[in-house]
Design a protein around this motif. Structure first.
Motif, PDB file in Angstrom:
ATOM      1  N   VAL A   1       4.809  -2.279   2.975  1.00 28.29           N
ATOM      2  CA  VAL A   1       5.610  -1.169   2.448  1.00 28.29           C
ATOM      3  C   VAL A   1       6.754  -1.748   1.624  1.00 28.29           C
ATOM      4  O   VAL A   1       7.519  -2.584   2.108  1.00 28.29           O
ATOM      5  CB  VAL A   1       6.143  -0.268   3.585  1.00 28.29           C
ATOM      6  CG1 VAL A   1       7.017   0.854   3.022  1.00 28.29           C
ATOM      7  CG2 VAL A   1       4.989   0.319   4.395  1.00 28.29           C
TER       8      VAL A   1
ATOM      9  N   SER B   1       0.911  10.665  -1.976  1.00 25.20           N
ATOM     10  CA  SER B   1       0.682  10.202  -0.600  1.00 25.20           C
ATOM     11  C   SER B   1       0.378   8.708  -0.589  1.00 25.20           C
ATOM     12  O   SER B   1       0.853   7.965   0.273  1.00 25.20           O
ATOM     13  CB  SER B   1      -0.510  10.916   0.033  1.00 25.20           C
ATOM     14  OG  SER B   1      -0.430  12.296  -0.106  1.00 25.20           O
ATOM     15  N   PHE B   2      -0.454   8.305  -1.533  1.00 21.33           N
ATOM     16  CA  PHE B   2      -0.865   6.911  -1.647  1.00 21.33           C
ATOM     17  C   PHE B   2      -0.449   6.442  -3.042  1.00 21.33           C
ATOM     18  O   PHE B   2      -1.172   6.655  -4.018  1.00 21.33           O
ATOM     19  CB  PHE B   2      -2.380   6.783  -1.435  1.00 21.33           C
ATOM     20  CG  PHE B   2      -2.811   7.414  -0.127  1.00 21.33           C
ATOM     21  CD1 PHE B   2      -2.520   6.793   1.082  1.00 21.33           C
ATOM     22  CD2 PHE B   2      -3.453   8.642  -0.111  1.00 21.33           C
ATOM     23  CE1 PHE B   2      -2.883   7.380   2.288  1.00 21.33           C
ATOM     24  CE2 PHE B   2      -3.819   9.233   1.090  1.00 21.33           C
ATOM     25  CZ  PHE B   2      -3.534   8.601   2.292  1.00 21.33           C
ATOM     26  N   PRO B   3       0.746   5.826  -3.154  1.00 18.10           N
ATOM     27  CA  PRO B   3       1.314   5.589  -4.479  1.00 18.10           C
ATOM     28  C   PRO B   3       0.568   4.555  -5.323  1.00 18.10           C
ATOM     29  O   PRO B   3       0.690   4.556  -6.544  1.00 18.10           O
ATOM     30  CB  PRO B   3       2.744   5.122  -4.183  1.00 18.10           C
ATOM     31  CG  PRO B   3       2.733   4.665  -2.769  1.00 18.10           C
ATOM     32  CD  PRO B   3       1.680   5.458  -2.072  1.00 18.10           C
ATOM     33  N   TYR B   4      -0.206   3.703  -4.661  1.00 19.92           N
ATOM     34  CA  TYR B   4      -0.883   2.644  -5.412  1.00 19.92           C
ATOM     35  C   TYR B   4      -2.381   2.889  -5.446  1.00 19.92           C
ATOM     36  O   TYR B   4      -2.967   3.380  -4.473  1.00 19.92           O
ATOM     37  CB  TYR B   4      -0.600   1.277  -4.775  1.00 19.92           C
ATOM     38  CG  TYR B   4       0.869   0.921  -4.707  1.00 19.92           C
ATOM     39  CD1 TYR B   4       1.585   0.612  -5.861  1.00 19.92           C
ATOM     40  CD2 TYR B   4       1.554   0.898  -3.488  1.00 19.92           C
ATOM     41  CE1 TYR B   4       2.931   0.282  -5.801  1.00 19.92           C
ATOM     42  CE2 TYR B   4       2.905   0.568  -3.420  1.00 19.92           C
ATOM     43  CZ  TYR B   4       3.590   0.261  -4.582  1.00 19.92           C
ATOM     44  OH  TYR B   4       4.927  -0.064  -4.517  1.00 19.92           O
TER      45      TYR B   4
ATOM     46  N   SER C   1      -1.448  -5.678   2.595  1.00 16.50           N
ATOM     47  CA  SER C   1      -0.782  -4.377   2.654  1.00 16.50           C
ATOM     48  C   SER C   1       0.688  -4.626   2.959  1.00 16.50           C
ATOM     49  O   SER C   1       1.075  -5.748   3.309  1.00 16.50           O
ATOM     50  CB  SER C   1      -1.407  -3.489   3.731  1.00 16.50           C
ATOM     51  OG  SER C   1      -1.191  -4.071   5.000  1.00 16.50           O
TER      52      SER C   1
ATOM     53  N   CYS D   1       9.782  -0.836   6.297  1.00 14.26           N
ATOM     54  CA  CYS D   1       9.577  -1.569   5.033  1.00 14.26           C
ATOM     55  C   CYS D   1       9.376  -3.064   5.305  1.00 14.26           C
ATOM     56  O   CYS D   1      10.003  -3.628   6.205  1.00 14.26           O
ATOM     57  CB  CYS D   1      10.780  -1.374   4.112  1.00 14.26           C
ATOM     58  SG  CYS D   1      11.022   0.357   3.675  1.00 14.26           S
TER      59      CYS D   1
ATOM     60  N   HIS E   1       0.829  -1.211   0.000  1.00 11.63           N
ATOM     61  CA  HIS E   1       0.000   0.000   0.000  1.00 11.63           C
ATOM     62  C   HIS E   1       0.859   1.256   0.000  1.00 11.63           C
ATOM     63  O   HIS E   1       0.358   2.356  -0.149  1.00 11.63           O
ATOM     64  CB  HIS E   1      -0.932   0.009   1.228  1.00 11.63           C
ATOM     65  CG  HIS E   1      -0.202   0.215   2.525  1.00 11.63           C
ATOM     66  ND1 HIS E   1       0.594  -0.760   3.096  1.00 11.63           N
ATOM     67  CD2 HIS E   1      -0.117   1.291   3.328  1.00 11.63           C
ATOM     68  CE1 HIS E   1       1.124  -0.285   4.217  1.00 11.63           C
ATOM     69  NE2 HIS E   1       0.705   0.969   4.381  1.00 11.63           N
ATOM     70  N   ASP E   2       2.172   1.065   0.201  1.00 18.89           N
ATOM     71  CA  ASP E   2       3.040   2.244   0.270  1.00 18.89           C
ATOM     72  C   ASP E   2       4.455   1.823  -0.111  1.00 18.89           C
ATOM     73  O   ASP E   2       4.736   0.615  -0.237  1.00 18.89           O
ATOM     74  CB  ASP E   2       2.997   2.832   1.688  1.00 18.89           C
ATOM     75  CG  ASP E   2       3.227   4.341   1.696  1.00 18.89           C
ATOM     76  OD1 ASP E   2       3.745   4.874   0.696  1.00 18.89           O
ATOM     77  OD2 ASP E   2       2.897   4.978   2.717  1.00 18.89           O
ATOM     78  N   LEU E   3       5.311   2.805  -0.287  1.00 16.83           N
ATOM     79  CA  LEU E   3       6.681   2.478  -0.684  1.00 16.83           C
ATOM     80  C   LEU E   3       7.651   3.515  -0.142  1.00 16.83           C
ATOM     81  O   LEU E   3       7.255   4.624   0.226  1.00 16.83           O
ATOM     82  CB  LEU E   3       6.792   2.385  -2.215  1.00 16.83           C
ATOM     83  CG  LEU E   3       6.475   3.638  -3.052  1.00 16.83           C
ATOM     84  CD1 LEU E   3       7.661   4.599  -3.138  1.00 16.83           C
ATOM     85  CD2 LEU E   3       6.076   3.212  -4.472  1.00 16.83           C
TER      86      LEU E   3
END
Ligand code: HPA
Length: 246
Positions: A157, A130-133, A155, A180, A103-105
């Motif tokens: 990172v 903010s929300f890359p996906y 979810s 991560c 959900h994030d990176l």
């Protein structure tokens, strides 16, 4: 109907079952993509396919022309991208063979051409990231993984490192402290470039090894290749399910 594109990563340089109707060699202002954009039928609908590393596998993660690839897919008419990425597992839940829909990176890459807004400096666009996906695409992937009975996390990172070398134990410990869960080399700048061109984008990550220091052994290419061979069937089944349900 949304036009989907699949970007195949390591172990997915061609999409078996895709009836190719057209192979587009797209020239872009950013150079040549990793290969032709194949347009065809998969799981009963039209889909595009591009091998991120070329076919056969030619471009290491830091040499992939991410801008040309994303531009070519946009040019070909894609609206949504399902990106497949092989990753190392950092979080204890992320064992080999496990799937993750991040959900994030966090981007640890350097020196990659990472934006389309590089030349026209009067009109630099600061995309929201903010929300890359895409939440909608992630939900489709999650539903498909569940229906396939895959072991997965809904979810996580994604840490994107520069490569091509794998990480040190201390580097993985740092990524873990950063929050991560998985680590790969190809998630960025791909995700940000897709956002710049207003393409929906989500990642289907397959864990192919425990990250450095997360097992008693060193990481071998043989174990990664074996995990890819073992997992690729589920990747394809999941993608087919997403597309047939979409
Ligand atoms: N680190 C970075 N990228 C990777 C790994 C890893 O352990 N495994 C597969 N891609």
């Amino acid at each position: 109907m949304t036009v989907y594109a699949i970007i195949g990563g390591t172990g997915l340089t061609e999409l078996e079952g895709l009836t190719i109707r057209q192979s587009l060699s797209v020239n872009t202002p950013y150079g040549v993509p990793s290969g032709d954009v194949h347009v065809g039928d998969y799981a009963g609908r039209e889909v595009m396919f591009l091998a991120r590393h070329g076919h056969p596998h030619r471009f290491p993660p830091h040499k992939v022309n991410y801008r040309a690839n994303i531009w070519a897919l946009k040019q070909a008419g894609a609206q949504a991208i399902l990106a497949v990425n092989a990753v190392g597992g950092i979080h204890p839940a992320m064992g080999t063979g496990h799937f993750c829909v991040p959900h994030d990176l966090v981007d640890y890459t350097s020196g990659r051409e990472h934006t389309f807004f590089a030349d026209d400096l009067e009109h630099v666009t600061h995309i929201d990231f903010s929300f890359p996906y895409s939440a909608a695409l992630r939900a489709r992937l999650i539903a498909a993984l569940a229906a396939e009975g895959c072991a997965f996390s809904d979810s996580g990172v994604y840490a994107c490192t520069q490569g091509p070398r794998l990480e040190t134990v201390a580097e993985i410990a740092r990524l873990e402290r950063d929050g991560c869960d998985i680590v790969g080399m190809t998630g960025m700048p791909e995700a940000a470039l897709a956002r710049e061109l207003e393409l929906e984008y989500a990642c289907l990550a397959l864990v192919v090894n425990p990250a450095a220091g997360k097992s008693a052994q060193v990481i071998t290419m043989a174990e990664i290749e074996q995990a890819l061979r073992d997992g690729i069937g589920k990747v394809k089944a999941t993608l087919a399910r997403v597309l047939s349900a979409a």
